[in-house]
Every structure is written in C-alpha cells, then in structure tokens.
Design a protein around this motif. Structure first.
Motif, short mmCIF file in Angstrom:
data_model
loop_
_atom_site.label_atom_id
_atom_site.label_comp_id
_atom_site.label_asym_id
_atom_site.label_seq_id
_atom_site.Cartn_x
_atom_site.Cartn_y
_atom_site.Cartn_z
N THR A 87 0.81 -1.23 0.00
CA THR A 87 0.00 0.00 0.00
C THR A 87 0.84 1.28 0.00
N GLU A 88 2.17 1.14 0.03
CA GLU A 88 3.01 2.34 0.15
C GLU A 88 2.84 3.28 -1.03
N ALA A 89 2.73 2.73 -2.23
CA ALA A 89 2.56 3.58 -3.41
C ALA A 89 1.21 4.30 -3.36
N LEU A 90 0.18 3.60 -2.86
CA LEU A 90 -1.15 4.20 -2.78
C LEU A 90 -1.17 5.39 -1.83
N HIS A 91 -0.53 5.24 -0.66
CA HIS A 91 -0.59 6.27 0.37
C HIS A 91 0.60 7.24 0.33
N GLY A 92 1.61 6.89 -0.46
CA GLY A 92 2.78 7.76 -0.52
C GLY A 92 3.59 7.74 0.75
N ALA A 93 3.47 6.67 1.53
CA ALA A 93 4.18 6.56 2.80
C ALA A 93 4.17 5.11 3.24
N PRO A 94 5.16 4.67 4.03
CA PRO A 94 5.17 3.30 4.55
C PRO A 94 4.06 3.10 5.57
N PRO A 95 3.72 1.84 5.87
CA PRO A 95 2.63 1.55 6.79
C PRO A 95 2.73 2.26 8.14
N ALA A 96 3.92 2.37 8.71
CA ALA A 96 4.05 3.01 10.02
C ALA A 96 3.52 4.44 9.99
N VAL A 97 3.83 5.17 8.94
CA VAL A 97 3.37 6.55 8.82
C VAL A 97 1.85 6.58 8.63
N VAL A 98 1.35 5.69 7.79
CA VAL A 98 -0.09 5.63 7.53
C VAL A 98 -0.85 5.32 8.81
N LEU A 99 -0.32 4.43 9.63
CA LEU A 99 -0.97 4.07 10.88
C LEU A 99 -0.94 5.21 11.89
N ALA A 100 0.15 5.97 11.92
CA ALA A 100 0.22 7.13 12.81
C ALA A 100 -0.83 8.17 12.40
N ARG A 101 -0.98 8.38 11.10
CA ARG A 101 -2.01 9.30 10.61
C ARG A 101 -3.40 8.81 11.00
N PHE A 102 -3.60 7.51 10.84
CA PHE A 102 -4.90 6.90 11.16
C PHE A 102 -5.25 7.10 12.63
N ALA A 103 -4.30 6.86 13.52
CA ALA A 103 -4.56 7.00 14.96
C ALA A 103 -4.99 8.43 15.29
N LEU A 104 -4.34 9.41 14.70
CA LEU A 104 -4.72 10.80 14.95
C LEU A 104 -6.08 11.12 14.36
N ALA A 105 -6.38 10.53 13.19
CA ALA A 105 -7.68 10.76 12.56
C ALA A 105 -8.81 10.20 13.42
N VAL A 106 -8.60 9.03 14.04
CA VAL A 106 -9.62 8.44 14.91
C VAL A 106 -9.87 9.36 16.11
N GLU A 107 -8.80 9.87 16.70
CA GLU A 107 -8.96 10.79 17.83
C GLU A 107 -9.75 12.03 17.42
N ARG A 108 -9.43 12.56 16.25
CA ARG A 108 -10.05 13.81 15.80
C ARG A 108 -11.50 13.61 15.37
N GLU A 109 -11.77 12.53 14.65
CA GLU A 109 -13.09 12.35 14.04
C GLU A 109 -14.06 11.54 14.91
N VAL A 110 -13.54 10.58 15.67
CA VAL A 110 -14.41 9.73 16.49
C VAL A 110 -14.37 10.13 17.96
N GLY A 111 -13.23 10.66 18.38
CA GLY A 111 -13.15 11.11 19.76
C GLY A 111 -12.68 10.08 20.75
N VAL A 112 -12.08 8.98 20.27
CA VAL A 112 -11.49 7.97 21.15
C VAL A 112 -10.06 7.72 20.69
N THR A 113 -9.28 7.04 21.51
CA THR A 113 -7.89 6.76 21.15
C THR A 113 -7.70 5.28 20.84
#
Length: 422
Positions: free
Chosen positions: A144-170
């Motif tokens: 998925t690195e080509a799709l997201h323009g970043a390795p999985p670790a970076v994508v997962l860090a973005r995801f964790a912050l998005a969940v906090e921001r959009e859903v309100g849980v960690t």
C-alpha cells in the motif's frame, strides 16, 4: 535507526527523542519501522472512552460500563483500572474496589455504530482488514506504500490521529511481522500507544515472558504448563516439535512455535463467525426451573433475531448457567436440522435446563448457537417435521409486526412469566 514523529509524521534515518519539526516527544524508532506491514489496532477502553466522549464531565472520573450490582464489568476506563477494576469482574467487587466510580449501562448499539466508523477508516487504508471484535482488528498494509505515498508506520500514525479527531477515542497500534506479535505489541504500550516488534527480536522478547502472556493460554493451560516445568515462553520455545507433541498433544508443536513468535496466519477480511449467543444476569438468584424458563424463552427469541441478522442458522444449541458462586455450567446438543426458530431453540434447551435445575441458585442464564449453518438450510422441514416451513412463516410474520408496532405487539405467554428478582 529509522525514526518517526507520531504527531506530525516527520521521518528521519536517525533516531530522535524530540521531533525536530514539531517538538513532540511522541516519537518511535526501530530498525524495521518502515519495513513491517502487519498491524494490530485496538481501541483503548472503548466503551468507557465513548461514554466519556459523550459526557465530558466524566473525563477525570473513574467510569465503569456494565450491568447493575448483579452484573459484571463490560469495560472500564484507565482511572478505574488503577483502582483494581477489570473487565468481566463482578460488579459488586468492582464497586468495592472503586466505590466512587460512575456506572453506566452499556449502549451496545452506540458502540457498534462507532466501531463501524473506525472500521470504515481502516478499510480506507487496506482491503486486508480482519475484525477481531467490535473495537479491534488486524490489518496487512503490504503493497500500500505507493497508494498512500508513505510506509505503513506513517499511515498508521495518521490513522490514529484521525480516529482521535473524528471519532473522539484513542487507539493503540502494534506493528510487527505477523499477527501474533502485532497483537502483543499493541498491548505493550497502552493507552494511545504505538509499539514495534521486529521479526529478529521476537523470540528474545518473548523468552522471559510468563506463559500466560501468549494469546490462547488461559489460566487452566498456564497452570498445566507450569506444573510441567514451563513457566516462561523461552522454556516452552526450546521444545522440539516431537517433544512438544509428546508433552502437550497435537497442539504442542504449534504452542512451542508461537512461544518463539512464529505465526503463519494470514489476515483474512471475512472472518468466519463461529457462534452467536445471548445471555442475561438476574437481579437476584433464581433456582426454580419454571422461573428460569421465562428468561430462557426471551433469550431464544433474541438469539433467533441475531441469527437472522447474521444470515445464519443454529445447527446446535448451547445452554450456559452461572451459579451464585460464579461457577459456570454448560450443556450442548445438536439439532436434527438447522433452525432460526425460537421455539425450536427453546425445545432443545429446555431439557438441558431441567437437568441442571437441581435446586442450585443461578445468577445468569444464556443460550448460544454452535455450530452454525447457512440460513438457506434452516427450517426446511422433512417427513419427521413437515410443519417447519409453516412455523418459520409464522415467526417471520411475528417479527414483521414487532418491527412495525414494537416488541410488545405480540408476546408469548411463557415470556410473561417474570419472577421476583428477574
């Protein structure tokens, strides 16, 4: 050593403890950080976190999600955990440990809704998302690195912050070379964690851990392993396949392999449902068989509804009872043909209940469907029971009326026989 800032996603090939771009100390460094692709994502104290999100005044209070004084803890926040409260703990023990806790009745529909929001966000990262429960899943981001323009670790860090921001849980994230180690990594740094365990370090990291750390090793198996002289995973990992089989049967070699951190399971998006159940805890103990049959019938109706929702049928029935002393009794029976009818489920469970209703006081009763069968195999009828299709049609009509006018529109007489304390 490759490093990442979990807040701004700044990357570097040299480890740093404070991000040079944003100043954050939420950093992570690991030799395999940008190569690993299997992740386990687990929401932190999910039920309690959702409740605190909706009631901000509870942010600094210990919160327990569960039933009444006779129930058990479904979930609790980390403040309550520091006081000794744990999931599945009897409520009276939880309140004794944390008397100032705020107790909230579970709102499963809300938790399912929020869990699905998070699941949808996961599926935007990769099609390989395997749900493990309402609030956790394992993901494989290989390719998925080509799709997201970043390795999985970076994508997962973005995801964790998005969940906090959009859903309100960690959430906490574990990144590793396989599912087993990803799960263990996710548990390593909770809450709001992000831990990495590489393939080369897995065996050494596991070696000093107690055998109970390994998923699937419950108290009974842990006790058996310790009695045989295996108290750490390193001791278990040293067993050759033949010796492991001799000592612990056909599962022995797999057990020793997992103790070394080996796991060949793939991430499978469509995880098979193996059982469906429903249960209830009484406000006061019930001993009489007749008094137990009314809640059993209502649970059979609930189970039938859940089978329909999952487009499955019961090929067998399991009865569960928990005594006043918290001892669990289970009985199981296979059905002549698969069913989704509450009356068939009840007819199978009723004789099992009669055998267990020996004067013992019970605090909980449950009914489960296991094994499961496809819905199109249910209630087809045969020479021994030609009326099955007609009963299925009647039940469908009842459910249609209830959907329109409410659950109390049609109620069976046996469902009305409520007893004191039920």
């Amino acid at each position: 050593m490759p490093a990442l800032c979990r807040d701004c996603q700044h990357r570097a090939e040299t480890a740093f403890t404070r991000c040079p771009a944003c100043g954050s100390r939420r950093t992570i460094a690991h030799p395999d950080l940008f190569r690993l692709t299997v992740a386990h994502v687990d929401c932190d104290a999910f039920y309690a976190s959702v409740e605190k999100r909706d009631r901000p005044e509870l942010l600094t209070r210990p919160v327990i999600v569960g039933g009444g004084k006779r129930g058990v803890v479904a979930a609790c926040c980390y403040i309550a955990r520091t006081r000794g409260v744990r999931s599945a703990m009897p409520m009276f023990k939880a309140l004794a440990a944390c008397p100032d806790a705020v107790v909230i009745k579970p709102d499963i529909a809300k938790y399912v809704r929020e869990g699905r929001r998070i699941r949808t966000m996961m599926e935007a990262l990769t099609p390989l998302v395997q749900p493990m429960s309402i609030d956790e899943a394992v993901l494989d981001l290989a390719g998925t690195e080509a799709l997201h323009g970043a390795p999985p670790a970076v994508v997962l860090a973005r995801f964790a912050l998005a969940v906090e921001r959009e859903v309100g849980v960690t959430v906490s994230v574990g990144l590793a070379a396989n599912r087993l180690m990803a799960k263990l990594a996710a548990e390593r740094d909770k809450p709001r964690g992000f831990a990495v365990i590489g393939a080369d370090e897995a065996a050494a990291w596991l070696a000093p851990q107690p055998v109970s750390v390994l998923p699937g090793v419950g108290p009974a198996l842990a006790k058996r392993l310790q009695a045989a002289g295996f108290s750490t995973l390193g001791q278990l990992a040293s067993l050759a396949p033949r010796e492991a089989a001799q000592r612990f049967g056909e599962d022995g070699p797999s057990l020793a392999a997992r103790a070394r951190g080996e796991d060949a399971r793939r991430v499978t998006p469509d995880r098979e449902t193996k059982s469906i159940s429903a249960e209830t805890t009484f406000e006061t103990d019930i001993a009489a068989r007749e008094a137990l049959e009314a809640p059993l019938w209502r649970l059979c109706e609930k189970l039938a509804r859940r089978l329909k929702e999952k487009d499955l049928a019961a090929a067998g029935v399991t009865l569960k009872l928990k005594t006043a002393g918290f001892a669990t009794r289970t009985r199981a029976a296979r059905l002549p043909q698969p069913t989704r009818l509450p009356e068939v489920l009840f007819a199978a469970a009723r004789p099992m209940l009669a055998k267990e209703a020996d004067g013992t006081a019970f605090r909980l009763i449950g009914i489960g469907a296991q094994p499961l069968a496809p819905a199109d195999q249910a209630d087809l009828g045969d020479l021994a029971d030609p009326e099955a299709p007609k009963r299925a049609a009647r039940w469908a009509a009842v459910e249609a009326l209830r959907a329109r006018f409410g659950d109390d529109a049609i109620v069976k007489g046996r469902g009305l026989r409520k007893r004191p304390g039920e």
